[in-house]
Design an enzyme around this catalytic site. Structure first.
Site, PDB file in Angstrom:
ATOM      1  N   ARG A  63       0.812  -1.309   0.084  1.00 22.25           N
ATOM      2  CA  ARG A  63       0.088  -0.034  -0.115  1.00 22.25           C
ATOM      3  C   ARG A  63       1.003   1.366  -0.170  1.00 22.25           C
ATOM      4  O   ARG A  63       0.451   2.327  -0.304  1.00 22.25           O
ATOM      5  CB  ARG A  63      -0.922   0.104   1.205  1.00 22.25           C
ATOM      6  N   TYR A 116     -17.390  14.293 -15.663  1.00 19.15           N
ATOM      7  CA  TYR A 116     -17.864  12.891 -15.505  1.00 19.15           C
ATOM      8  C   TYR A 116     -18.941  12.749 -14.274  1.00 19.15           C
ATOM      9  O   TYR A 116     -18.450  13.331 -13.166  1.00 19.15           O
ATOM     10  CB  TYR A 116     -16.630  11.977 -15.147  1.00 19.15           C
ATOM     11  N   ASP A 188      -8.266  16.601 -15.475  1.00 20.71           N
ATOM     12  CA  ASP A 188      -8.449  15.175 -16.007  1.00 20.71           C
ATOM     13  C   ASP A 188      -8.229  14.986 -17.234  1.00 20.71           C
ATOM     14  O   ASP A 188      -8.848  15.491 -18.073  1.00 20.71           O
ATOM     15  CB  ASP A 188      -9.857  14.746 -15.659  1.00 20.71           C
ATOM     16  N   LYS A 213      -8.946   3.303 -19.054  1.00 14.06           N
ATOM     17  CA  LYS A 213      -9.493   3.766 -20.308  1.00 14.06           C
ATOM     18  C   LYS A 213      -8.296   3.475 -21.105  1.00 14.06           C
ATOM     19  O   LYS A 213      -7.879   2.466 -21.330  1.00 14.06           O
ATOM     20  CB  LYS A 213     -10.137   5.312 -20.237  1.00 14.06           C
TER      21      LYS A 213
HETATM   22  N1  PLP Z   1     -12.514  10.838 -15.414  1.00  7.90           N
HETATM   23  C1  PLP Z   1     -13.078  10.256 -16.385  1.00  7.90           C
HETATM   24  C2  PLP Z   1     -13.239  11.652 -17.738  1.00  7.90           C
HETATM   25  C3  PLP Z   1     -13.789   9.231 -16.635  1.00  7.90           C
HETATM   26  O1  PLP Z   1     -14.765   9.214 -17.873  1.00  7.90           O
HETATM   27  C4  PLP Z   1     -14.096   8.369 -15.470  1.00  7.90           C
HETATM   28  C5  PLP Z   1     -14.710   7.192 -15.679  1.00  7.90           C
HETATM   29  O2  PLP Z   1     -15.682   6.840 -16.584  1.00  7.90           O
HETATM   30  C6  PLP Z   1     -13.395   8.802 -14.269  1.00  7.90           C
HETATM   31  C7  PLP Z   1     -12.614   9.764 -14.441  1.00  7.90           C
HETATM   32  C8  PLP Z   1     -13.489   7.841 -13.180  1.00  7.90           C
HETATM   33  O3  PLP Z   1     -12.569   6.763 -13.448  1.00  7.90           O
HETATM   34  P1  PLP Z   1     -12.779   5.179 -12.838  1.00  7.90           P
HETATM   35  O4  PLP Z   1     -13.732   4.814 -13.358  1.00  7.90           O
HETATM   36  O5  PLP Z   1     -11.330   4.483 -13.379  1.00  7.90           O
HETATM   37  O6  PLP Z   1     -12.840   5.529 -11.455  1.00  7.90           O
END
Ligand code: PLP
Length: 415
Positions: A63, A116, A188, A213
């Protein structure tokens, strides 16, 4: 034995995705070994206590750090052009760890209004619970950020291109305003990857990814990554990551290291396919509007070549008709899969109002323009003619079958 952990920027990004951060291995293994271990043995008590006291380098417990996840942290940091990285259990784990490490009760955060769905839920519900104030603003007009800034503003959160309309935010313009107010800028970068956008060049202080992704790219991992300055990453690792515990498993890190090696060729194919699918949708008479950064009239074009170096592979489009047509379109697809992710080899399609953006309240959804007829497609790596043919037959069927439902007088609006 070669050690690429300190390699800076002499190599092109495509080379860095394969060789960056490589640590020497005692057996000369070509591929990073998977250290699938929870803990690390100390040879004696003096060594154990010295490691805990930070007087001796070395691993303690996974961890807190692990050689496989560390190799991934170095590689993503090099790709994003930052000194350091941190690996997290999920993208949401990355966002919450990166932000909560620097925020406390009474602080204020300015957030882009279209993001998101779970990021929206985190900021609008959970942050509030802990006394952190949040304002959502339309950052496509950077001056809105200036208006929202307060003395207590500690962070400005950007997602660009933004879920689900692919709205583009000028990172440099927003970062200038945020920095005038001493706020950290967090971006992000999930939709673009460091191969298409490196937000640090535009002034971002911290970049996060849902590595679930494109970075992993094979749909078999849920994971997150953070990149930032050495002090910021040390702070995140020593506080929110260590004590809240959303760290990445070594096995997930190993899979992402494998996925990253093909990121450059995958992104090229993703973008090529997405351009062709967007062009098809633009001329499809049952589509009212297409949102895609690769289209010539999209606002992204202003930042193409500076902030952005490609379109990405996520397209949103507005159907003519109503929610019945939206559902029928998705239910009639054969090749394209109904699923809420993006960046995989498989083309995925989803209905934001009832899926990714269902955490929004109906009012927030209406404000963000997430209608019942908005569809998001994440274009994969299949032969593009097959993707388009599947869409074409589903359009034909959806608009044939839903006529009957409409004639029955059923009305349905999500939310
Ligand atoms: N940021 C974006 C732009 C996303 O599309 C997503 C999930 O779809 C996330 C963050 C969150 O990621 P995770 O599903 O890996 O927690």
């Amino acid at each position: 034995m070669r050690n690429n952990a300190n390699q800076k920027s002499q190599w092109q990004p495509a080379t860095m995705t394969i060789h960056g951060g490589k640590q020497p291995d005692q057996h000369g293994a070509l591929v990073a070994p998977l250290y699938q271990t929870a803990t690390f043995a100390f040879s004696n008590t003096a060594e154990g206590s010295a490691r805990f006291a930070g007087e001796q380098s070395g691993y303690i417990y996974s961890r807190l750090g692990n050689p496989t996840t560390n190799e991934l942290e170095v590689r993503i940091a090099q790709l994003e052009g930052f000194p350091a990285g941190a690996a997290c259990a999920t993208g949401m784990g990355a966002i919450s760890a990166a932000m909560l490490a620097f925020l406390e009760q009474g602080d204020h955060v300015v957030v882009a209004d279209a993001i998101y769905g779970c990021s929206f839920a985190l900021f609008s519900h959970l942050f509030k619970k802990f006394g952190i104030q949040v304002d959502f603003v339309d950052m496509t007009e950077p001056q809105n950020v200036r208006v929202a800034m307060r003395d207590s503003t500690k962070m400005v959160f950007i997602e660009t291109p933004a879920n689900p309309h692919l709205k583009i935010i000028d990172i440099a313009a927003v970062a200038t305003i945020a920095h005038e107010g001493q706020a950290r800028v967090i971006v992000d970068n999930t939709f673009m990857t460091p191969l298409l956008q490196q937000p640090r060049k535009q002034g971002a202080d911290i970049v996060i990814h849902s590595a679930t992704k494109f970075l992993n790219g094979h749909g078999d991992v849920v994971a997150g990554l953070i990149c930032g300055g050495a002090e910021d990453i040390e702070m995140i690792k020593a506080t929110t990551l260590k004590d809240m515990g959303a760290t990445m498993s070594p096995h997930d890190a190993w899979l992402i290291l494998r996925g990253l090696k093909t990121l450059d060729v995958r992104m090229e194919r993703h973008c090529q396919n997405a351009v062709k699918v967007a062009e098809y949708l633009v001329q499809q008479p049952l589509v009212r509007e297409v949102y895609f950064p690769g289209l010539p009239d999209h606002p992204a074009q202003r930042l193409m070549g500076t902030q952005m170096h490609g379109s990405g592979a996520v397209i949103a489009f507005e159907l003519k008709g109503d929610i019945h047509h939206a559902r029928q379109l998705l239910d009639n697809l054969n090749l394209i899969t109904i699923a809420v992710s993006l960046g995989d080899a498989e083309t995925l399609i989803q209905h934001p109002a009832s899926m990714t953006h269902s955490p929004y309240t109906p009012e927030a959804r209406a404000r963000a323009g997430i209608s019942d007829t908005l569809i998001r497609i994440a274009v994969g790596l299949e032969a593009v003619d097959d993707i388009i043919a599947d869409l074409e037959q589903a359009f034909a069927q959806a608009f044939a079958t839903t006529k009957t439902e409409q004639q029955q007088g059923e009305t349905l609006t999500y939310g």
